[in-house]
Design a protein around this motif. Structure first.
Motif, mmCIF file in Angstrom:
data_model
loop_
_atom_site.group_PDB
_atom_site.id
_atom_site.type_symbol
_atom_site.label_atom_id
_atom_site.label_comp_id
_atom_site.label_asym_id
_atom_site.label_seq_id
_atom_site.Cartn_x
_atom_site.Cartn_y
_atom_site.Cartn_z
ATOM 1 N N ASP A 66 -7.008 -0.160 6.817
ATOM 2 C CA ASP A 66 -8.513 -0.206 5.606
ATOM 3 C C ASP A 66 -8.821 -1.477 5.845
ATOM 4 O O ASP A 66 -9.875 -1.553 5.544
ATOM 5 C CB ASP A 66 -8.298 0.773 4.300
ATOM 6 C CG ASP A 66 -7.231 1.894 4.354
ATOM 7 O OD1 ASP A 66 -8.250 2.434 4.849
ATOM 8 O OD2 ASP A 66 -7.272 1.834 2.894
ATOM 9 N N ALA A 67 -8.024 -2.483 5.981
ATOM 10 C CA ALA A 67 -8.530 -4.178 6.279
ATOM 11 C C ALA A 67 -9.006 -3.861 7.763
ATOM 12 O O ALA A 67 -10.300 -5.675 8.084
ATOM 13 C CB ALA A 67 -7.438 -4.512 6.305
ATOM 14 N N MET A 156 -2.271 -8.834 2.179
ATOM 15 C CA MET A 156 -2.339 -9.688 2.319
ATOM 16 C C MET A 156 -3.110 -10.604 2.147
ATOM 17 O O MET A 156 -2.558 -12.349 2.326
ATOM 18 C CB MET A 156 -0.710 -9.804 3.450
ATOM 19 C CG MET A 156 -0.010 -11.253 3.441
ATOM 20 S SD MET A 156 0.771 -10.656 5.436
ATOM 21 C CE MET A 156 1.349 -11.989 5.288
ATOM 22 N N LEU A 157 -3.767 -10.330 3.081
ATOM 23 C CA LEU A 157 -4.733 -11.133 2.760
ATOM 24 C C LEU A 157 -6.023 -11.478 1.555
ATOM 25 O O LEU A 157 -6.209 -12.809 1.441
ATOM 26 C CB LEU A 157 -5.945 -10.626 3.853
ATOM 27 C CG LEU A 157 -5.757 -9.957 5.483
ATOM 28 C CD1 LEU A 157 -6.977 -9.945 6.115
ATOM 29 C CD2 LEU A 157 -5.603 -11.746 6.070
ATOM 30 N N ASN A 158 -5.469 -10.630 0.753
ATOM 31 C CA ASN A 158 -6.382 -10.842 -0.505
ATOM 32 C C ASN A 158 -4.883 -11.776 -1.571
ATOM 33 O O ASN A 158 -4.065 -12.150 -2.536
ATOM 34 C CB ASN A 158 -6.113 -9.690 -1.865
ATOM 35 C CG ASN A 158 -7.701 -10.014 -2.877
ATOM 36 O OD1 ASN A 158 -7.376 -10.805 -3.049
ATOM 37 N ND2 ASN A 158 -7.032 -9.248 -3.768
ATOM 38 N N ASN A 178 -4.083 -2.528 -1.933
ATOM 39 C CA ASN A 178 -4.891 -2.663 -0.779
ATOM 40 C C ASN A 178 -6.562 -3.273 -1.124
ATOM 41 O O ASN A 178 -6.965 -2.042 -2.077
ATOM 42 C CB ASN A 178 -4.409 -1.372 0.679
ATOM 43 C CG ASN A 178 -5.329 -0.168 0.654
ATOM 44 O OD1 ASN A 178 -5.844 -0.013 -0.829
ATOM 45 N ND2 ASN A 178 -5.555 0.130 1.744
ATOM 46 N N ALA A 179 -6.983 -2.461 0.661
ATOM 47 C CA ALA A 179 -8.573 -2.777 0.450
ATOM 48 C C ALA A 179 -9.124 -2.070 -0.201
ATOM 49 O O ALA A 179 -10.089 -1.793 -0.930
ATOM 50 C CB ALA A 179 -8.788 -2.620 1.802
ATOM 51 N N ARG A 180 -8.790 -1.055 -0.781
ATOM 52 C CA ARG A 180 -9.195 0.802 -1.252
ATOM 53 C C ARG A 180 -8.916 0.420 -2.477
ATOM 54 O O ARG A 180 -8.243 1.791 -3.426
ATOM 55 C CB ARG A 180 -8.719 2.055 -0.801
ATOM 56 C CG ARG A 180 -9.803 1.963 0.466
ATOM 57 C CD ARG A 180 -9.683 3.009 1.104
ATOM 58 N NE ARG A 180 -10.176 4.563 0.389
ATOM 59 C CZ ARG A 180 -9.837 5.893 0.494
ATOM 60 N NH1 ARG A 180 -9.392 5.847 2.144
ATOM 61 N NH2 ARG A 180 -10.385 7.031 -0.398
ATOM 62 N N ARG A 194 -5.690 4.601 6.136
ATOM 63 C CA ARG A 194 -5.041 3.949 7.487
ATOM 64 C C ARG A 194 -4.063 3.624 7.550
ATOM 65 O O ARG A 194 -3.292 4.065 8.690
ATOM 66 C CB ARG A 194 -6.599 3.899 8.324
ATOM 67 C CG ARG A 194 -8.078 4.130 7.949
ATOM 68 C CD ARG A 194 -9.036 3.576 8.910
ATOM 69 N NE ARG A 194 -9.998 3.938 8.953
ATOM 70 C CZ ARG A 194 -11.538 3.977 7.543
ATOM 71 N NH1 ARG A 194 -11.226 2.623 6.386
ATOM 72 N NH2 ARG A 194 -12.147 3.950 7.507
ATOM 73 N N ASN A 195 -3.726 2.715 6.719
ATOM 74 C CA ASN A 195 -2.130 3.043 7.242
ATOM 75 C C ASN A 195 -1.548 3.390 6.431
ATOM 76 O O ASN A 195 -0.459 3.542 7.722
ATOM 77 C CB ASN A 195 -1.514 1.106 5.143
ATOM 78 C CG ASN A 195 -3.210 0.053 4.842
ATOM 79 O OD1 ASN A 195 -4.383 0.658 5.318
ATOM 80 N ND2 ASN A 195 -3.105 -1.213 4.895
#
Length: 598
Positions: A66-67, A156-158, A178-180, A194-195
């Protein structure tokens, strides 16, 4: 040994061979041991390993997340397992992968909760050491290692320094969602991210013998740096559960003890402190190890203790992963035999458990190393608050409840019939190894169908869904028509039988129905106006004396019903041919006949 000395030994960082400066990870480059790699640093490190050791390490993209960045797989194996033909796993770096002999596969996944990053750093170090230390390189002759460096790339990007308020380091880390804003360790069945979709394809590709997902705990304070959730043995096929309890787990606990990391089962309990008795964690298939168990894969969640410093947590994770590889290599034959027997038993199994409950009549006893707890006034409220006194360590016997009993079961059908309209369900099934055969022509066949009588629904959303539970069904034998293109899913010996049962039987804890995939059938689409249907209902009762008799019996036995005209009119409607047949009818049918439908 003096208690305080013992407690200190349990948090010491062991002495490991020092890597060359060029191969040190960001964690190792921090003298304080309080740094975890960023996503870019982690990926670059594996790219560097792949370039330097192409004969042993394969790095490839394994699907989207999702990223918007790809999931990666790292495969470590002996040189004989690689050859030049390409693989279909995206752009690879390092050796071109082609396994030529089946060895046990240990699948390690990190960073599902990136605020719990020990496994990310430990796996970078372990991958390097497997390639650079001759004593460890030999393990790759016995075991194939698959590593997902970071599963929740989005989280991890957050990166931040505040969201893990109970945790002692590292200085910065990723975010749980996650992104969602999904917790991916609740997404293994519904696979909305999607992960999770990419993971499922990767898992089905490798069909690992052992799956490890690295975590950090919350909860009580105690002496251990490492705790462990293992697949609930009661839920495994008997041969696999017996092997887990009798051979694999004892070896892991012994190996960690020898490495100066005594372990305990994950510290979960009903009382105020662990002395009230530990309870095994029941991982339903929404969790990674519960998902893995559906495919006869033994799963582990090593959970380091949040209050220990970050450095010992990373090293304990490193040593646990290393111990898993050592143990699997030593027990490869026994593990393979247990999994083969489990597969054979499942192929012959006719009844499957779908829900479970803790059996509190059975328990083991563990020697638990904790801290004395007490109460003192809260500086916030002035009310008594719990605290643990680290100056008062103890070791004492504690009950460990580690047995579950099935509470709901279902018989195995020959096949499930799924209307092609439910394409989302069909896609998930295919992704997880099920074969869906489309009907070549319409058929009318006798099937068993379910009607929903009752269920409970959570009042607030959980991971984006209002979950259903305590499902009550009314099974009926009907002749139903299925059309060309509708799907037949046979539960033969090559099918993922248990996965199909626990997703398609609506009463299962993490069934697709429980997650709301079929909610549209719960809403009535047609109804009536009372003043119009009154006359028609009266005519129905005149023409059907048996229906009238049933109504009168209900009224005689239920005064509230007898006094409620609307309820009686609704009952007549529900009992008539005018009530839409699809309302509260589960659209997936069970075919119990022999042979094939096509």
């Amino acid at each position: 040994m003096f208690p305080l000395l013992l407690a200190s030994l349990m948090t010491l960082t062991p002495t490991l061979p020092t890597p060359a400066p060029a191969w040190r990870t960001p964690f190792e480059n921090d003298p304080a041991g309080n740094t975890t790699a960023t996503y870019a640093e982690c990926l670059a490190y594996y790219q560097k390993l792949a370039a330097a050791y192409p004969q042993h390490l394969h790095l490839a993209e394994a699907g989207p997340t999702d990223a918007g960045l790809p999931l990666h797989e790292v495969v470590l194996s002996s040189a004989v397992s690689f050859s030049m033909p390409s693989t279909d796993q995206g752009q690879a770096q390092g050796g071109k992968l082609k396994l030529t002999a089946r060895k046990p596969v240990v699948f390690i996944q990190n960073g599902i909760h990136p605020g719990e990053p020990e496994g990310i750093d430990a796996s970078m170090m372990l991958a390097r050491d497997l390639l650079q230390q001759k004593s460890l390189l030999k393990l790759l002759d016995q075991v194939t290692v698959v590593i997902v460096p970071v599963y929740n790339i989005d989280g991890m990007l957050n990166r931040n320094a505040t969201t893990r308020v109970n945790q002692n380091g590292p200085a910065e880390y990723g975010f749980r969602g996650n992104a969602r804003h999904l917790d991916l360790n609740r997404d293994y069945i519904k696979q909305e991210s999607r992960n999770a979709q990419s993971f499922a394809r990767l898992f089905q590709k490798w069909k690992p013998d052992v799956f490890v997902e690295t975590h950090t705990s919350n909860g009580a304070d105690y002496q251990y740096t490492m705790t462990l959730i293992a697949t609930q043995h009661s839920k495994l096929a008997p041969a696999l559960g017996t092997y887990l309890q009798g051979q694999l787990l004892p070896a892991l606990y012994k190996g960690m003890e020898q490495k100066k990391w005594p372990m305990t089962p994950y510290v979960d309990f009903d009382g105020e402190t662990p002395e009230s008795g530990l309870q095994a964690f029941l991982e339903s298939p929404r969790y990674s190890t519960g998902y893995a168990a559906l495919f006869n894969t033994i799963g582990f969640m090593p959970e380091t203790h949040m209050l220990k410093a970050y450095a010992p947590r990373v090293h304990a994770t490193y040593d646990f992963l290393k111990t898993v590889l050592e143990t699997v290599s030593q027990q490869a034959e026994a593990l393979a035999a247990a999994r083969a027997q489990a597969a054979a038993d499942m192929a012959a199994q006719t009844t499957f458990p779908l829900t479970w409950a803790l059996d509190d009549s059975q328990h083991e006893t563990v020697q638990f190393r904790g801290y004395e707890a007490g109460h003192k006034p809260s500086e916030i409220s002035g009310q008594p608050r719990l605290y643990y006194d680290r100056t008062r360590p103890f070791t004492k016997p504690v009950k460990y409840y580690n047995t579950f009993q099935p509470t709901t079961t279902a018989g195995r059908p020959t096949a499930y019939l799924i209307p092609k309209a439910w394409s989302e369900v069909a896609d998930i099934l295919r992704r997880n190894g099920a074969t869906l055969e489309p009907l070549t022509q319409a058929v009318s066949v006798p099937v068993e169908v379910y009607y929903f009588e009752d269920f409970k629904t959570t009042p607030k959303p959980f991971e984006g869904h209002y979950l259903h539970s305590q499902v009550q069904l009314r099974p009926r034998q009907e002749t139903a028509t299925f059309h060309q293109g509708d799907f037949v899913v046979y539960l033969n010996e090559s099918a993922p039988i248990r996965y199909l049962m626990e997703t398609l039987e609506p009463q299962a804890t993490d069934s697709f129905f429980a997650w709301g995939f079929f909610d549209s059938v719960l809403q009535q689409k047609e109804h009536y106006s009372d003043y119009v249907f009154e006359d028609l209902a009266a005519d129905l009762l005149r023409r059907d004396p048996a229906l009238r008799e049933r109504l009168e019996k209900l009224k005689a036995g239920n005064p509230a019903f007898a006094a409620n005209g609307k309820a009686q009119l609704e009952w007549v409607y529900q009992s008539s041919a005018y009530h839409e047949p699809g309302h509260n009818r589960y659209p997936v049918a069970r075919w119990l006949g022999p042979g094939m439908l096509n």
